[in-house]
Design an enzyme around this catalytic site. Structure first.
Site: not given
Ligand code: GAL
Length: 875
Positions: A482, A568
């Site tokens: 990100e 993710e």
């Molecule tokens: C994402 C990020 C992670 C963590 C996560 C929590 O956007 O890449 O590091 O912050 O959100 O949901």
């Protein structure tokens, strides 16, 4: 003193040798070829001195002021010689007493490494919880007295630091010898020119951890292992072997072995290099005779130069490395011997695995030709109550519990992991998405690593890949998470193209990927990476489509040739054993009246409450089924971690974990197990059934099962039999009226009885129960037993909502290193022996005192409850 510029390794002279001998070599022969190893790699974790802060009136050690001193440490990782930096003449830190050998450090604290100085606390209850509320910011010094034997005169001596947080500066006998800013990087400092064999030597290391430098708990200190490596002046270079297996069949595998040899001496060296390949077991022990041998290669290396050779051989009937649970993680080792004048001067071992990888845009990931669905999790690097100080057993336990759940993948969010994580992943059959960076040039927090990204991206990325590329578990190089440059900016494309080119130079066998939550197919970055990783947006965020549409099809259509996965996913939040009512029908962002309760900073564990940008696990399961070209997912997150306590910034640790910070399974564990291990007969009921205040009220029951149908009974009365519809992963009985007693489920699969579970209303708390994950531990001061204490009624049923104060004690040759309970709001320091139960449970982490053996007794007491004790053996 000026340091000479070091040749960039892969550009050094390369000799290609195709000779090979696919013969089996006897063990006796092998031992003759490999006489006593001349390379020493010693742990120097013990007996350091430690203090916080600089000596008074220290100025001028800020990285920005001294970077020309530090940058030369990375020269070996810069391809373009014009970017290499020459160290200024003179010395740095001559006026800094702590750096000088004569400084008297007897009043400093004695510590062993790995060491995380911030985990001791206390927690700071002011401000936000993003970085875990622990005192990780500031300067720290470590010093160590080293005895280098006189017989090491003329040898090359290196300090290998697996990780120190952060901005390391290193002095040896008062001479500044190098440093490395990135706290997650492993790096080597050449001590050869300053070490005094036969005399006392002194290492001094200064670390500086800026505040606001991370979005999670970064840890602090020299938190990974530290090694002293002594070699002949002619030796295999740092991470100097590259092993890969370009052709693999059941009959044979070609194994390419590239070896880079450094000649640190002042004379030209004429050497012979040969390698032998052995099978190895889970404990790295060789199994049987050599399976192949690469005939000796003769070469000449000029003084101060490095030469790389390319060699190759064939292993007949290879045992392939594969992914658990359908494949086996078989491994081999290449033993490379460097001889000079007929004498072995170096022996270097490279464990590896034989496997094929295919990144197929339509089929996903193929390992050894078999499609493997990536069932992965994101994990940060902390080990809960132990902080970031690397502990092998704690890490192994994390992976064991994940494997029990059916996980087969880890994304090392968002930085290079400890090397031991990759060793474990190799041995246990995990796939790893190895990640380099959370930020590029665009900052996420004011003092994060955007401050030195431009200077160090190449050194950091090449170092990570050279260190990790022989691990069969590693499948992808993630160049960023990100990053701010992911959207429309041109810089995103430029950086991605540069980082991908570097990755390909270091390792053409794997693809690059980045985790993207807001890039669109036309964002310049996307075209420049090999594989596409979508964070959350792959599934379209919510099921209602109100925030976005699923992006997997859109990206797949725009890039039909790219491999794609969910880097993710999910980010559901919950607190173990905590439930609120009423229960929502579909998932919703956690908030007042949605999974939260006034004044209690916990989130309901019905697994329907999420971060505002995310959704429940069920949605991702459906997405993965709907789009079979998607290679799988990495859930956010496997384990809870310190920091980032969304949705309660007042807390200390996360709510995202499938497993809580203490290692206790939340309900979600069973939802994943049900889906990821369909062959395992299992059923799990939630919530617990202890609701004295809810008699007569609607109290929904959810069942997670690997079956396809289930019938629930309350006190023997059927509440109905339900079947999972397509794209459904849990069964729900939404209108159950609570009455105390027993809830029982019988699950079915294909019409056959498959698994059962039951929960019974507990009585009053009357005793403590105690259990250990391992009753026998090694008395090396590192091995651990994780001891769980539960609050139970007279019939040994856990009392689900009990929060009793528990006191823990140990007698015999052991000690309690830390305690925890998985409660994200608990501000009691981890080393306390007093720990409140959180929803019925607490944890004590016990180790044997180094070098001691015998019976360790752990006792748990709590006012009004029968005490419990357990005995462990240290051997
Ligand atoms: C994402 C990020 C992670 C963590 C996560 C929590 O956007 O890449 O590091 O912050 O959100 O949901």
């Amino acid at each position: 003193m000026k340091t000479k510029l070091t040749p960039w390794l892969p550009l050094a002279a390369t000799i290609v040798v195709a000779s090979m001998l696919a013969a089996s070599v006897s063990r006796q022969q092998a031992e003759r070829v490999n006489p006593t190893p001349v390379r020493k790699r010693q742990s120097i974790n013990e007996s350091w001195k430690f203090t916080r802060n600089d000596p008074p009136n220290t100025n001028g050690l800020a990285y920005s002021a001294i970077k020309s001193w530090v940058l030369p440490t990375g020269n070996r990782f810069l391809k373009d010689a014009s970017r290499q930096v020459e160290r200024p003449s003179g010395n740095l830190g001559v006026d800094v007493s702590y750096a000088q050998p004569e400084f008297d450090d007897r009043s400093w604290r004695a510590v062993d490494l790995p060491h995380d100085f911030a985990i001791e606390g206390p927690f700071n209850t002011q401000g936000g919880g993003g970085m875990g509320r622990l005192p990780s910011a500031g300067v720290a010094w470590y010093r160590k007295h080293l005895d280098i034997p006189a017989r090491d005169y003329g040898k090359s001596v290196f300090l290998d630091i697996d990780g120190a947080m952060s901005y390391s500066l290193v002095w040896c006998n008062g001479q500044f010898v190098g440093g490395w800013p990135y706290g997650y990087a492993s790096y080597r400092i050449d001590l050869t020119s300053c070490i005094k064999p036969g005399q006392a030597n002194l290492l001094a290391i200064r670390l500086d951890n800026p505040p606001n430098s991370s979005r999670w708990y970064p840890g602090a200190g020299i938190y990974r292992n530290v090694w002293l490596v002594t070699t002949s002046s002619v030796h295999v270079g740092q991470w100097g072997t590259t092993v890969n297996t370009p052709e693999v069949s059941s009959l044979q595998a070609r194994v390419n072995v590239d070896v880079a040899i450094d000649n640190d001496s002042k004379q030209q060296a004429s050497v012979r290099v040969n390698s032998e390949l052995f099978e190895i077991d889970r404990n790295d022990r060789r199994v049987g005779d050599a399976r192949a041998r690469i005939a000796p290669v003769q070469l000449t290396i000029n003084a101060g130069q490095s030469v790389s050779i390319k060699t190759s051989c064939v292993i007949a009937k290879p045992k392939l490395w594969g992914v658990s649970s359908t494949q086996k993680p078989n491994r081999y080792v290449v033993v490379t011997t460097v001889e000079q004048n007929g004498k072995a001067v170096d022996v270097y071992e490279t464990p590896f695995g034989i496997r094929t990888l295919r990144f197929d845009p339509e089929q996903g990931l193929l390992v050894n030709g078999e499609r493997i669905q990536i069932k992965g999790v994101n994990n940060h690097h902390d080990l809960g109550a132990l902080g970031t100080a690397l502990n092998f057993r704690a890490l192994e336990r994390q992976l064991e519990i994940l494997q029990e759940m059916g996980a087969n993948g880890i994304r090392t969010s968002h930085n290079p992991p400890a090397p031991e994580l990759l060793d474990l992943a190799d041995k246990m059959g995990f796939l790893v998405m190895d990640e380099a960076f959370d930020v590029w040039e665009a900052q996420k927090t004011p003092q994060d690593h955007h401050l030195f990204f431009a200077d160090w991206h190449e050194q950091d990325l090449r170092a990570m890949i050279r260190r990790d590329r022989n691990h069969p578990s590693v499948i992808l190089w993630s160049i960023g998470n990100e990053v701010g440059e992911q959207t429309a900016v041109a810089a995103g494309g430029e950086w991605a193209s540069r980082l991908t080119a570097i990755s390909h130079e270091e390792d053409p066998t794997r693809q690059t990927i980045a985790g993207m939550n807001s890039a669109r197919p036309n964002s310049p970055l996307v075209a420049q990476i090999d594989a596409i990783g979508l964070n959350y947006q792959g599934a379209g965020l919510t099921d209602r489509g109100e925030r976005d549409t699923p992006q997997f099809p859109i990206f797949h259509q725009a890039f039909p040739d790219k491999f794609i996965l969910g880097s993710e996913t999910v980010a559901t939040v919950s607190s173990r054993g905590f439930y609120t009512f009423p229960v929502t029908q579909s998932w919703v962002p956690a908030g007042p009246k949605a999974g939260e309760q006034d004044g209690v900073l916990q989130v309901s564990s019905y697994d329907l409450y999420t971060a505002s940008w995310s959704y429940a696990p069920d949605k991702e399961f459906a997405t993965q089924e709907r789009y079979p070209y998607v290679a799988g997912e990495f859930v956010w997150s496997g384990w809870d971690y310190l920091g980032e306590p969304t949705p309660f910034n007042q807390a200390r640790s996360s709510y995202f974990g499938i497993i809580d910070l203490a290692g206790f399974k939340k309900d979600r564990f069973y939802l994943y197990q049900a889906t990821w291990r369909p062959e395992l007969p299992m059923a799990h009921i939630l919530p617990h059934w202890y609701w004295p205040e809810r008699i007569g009220q609607v109290t929904p029951i959810h069942v997670y099962t690997s079956g396809d149908e289930a019938e629930v009974f309350l006190n023997g009365k059927s509440l109905g039999r339900k079947k999972k519809a397509q794209y459904e992963y849990r069964l729900r009985w939404d209108n159950v009226i609570y009455e105390p007693g027993e809830v029982r489920v019988i699950a079915y699969k294909n019409g056959q009885r498959w698994a059962t579970d039951s929960v019974k209303t507990a009585g009053d708390a009357s005793k403590l129960l105690i259990a250990a994950d391992r009753a026998t531990i090694v008395g090396d001061g590192k091995d651990l037993s994780f001891v769980t204490v539960s609050v139970a009624d007279k019939d040994n049923r856990t009392v689900p909502r009990s929060m009793n104060e528990i006191h823990l004690e140990v007698s015999g040759p052991g000690e309690i290193v830390a305690t925890d309970n998985g409660d994200p709001t608990d501000m009691t320091v981890f080393r306390s022996h007093d720990r409140k139960a959180f929803n019925g449970r607490a944890l004590a982490i016990v180790r044997a005192k180094p070098g001691q053996r015998g019976r360790i007794v752990v006792t748990a007491t709590s006012q009004g409850l029968q005490r419990a004790e357990i005995s462990l053996t240290a051997q």
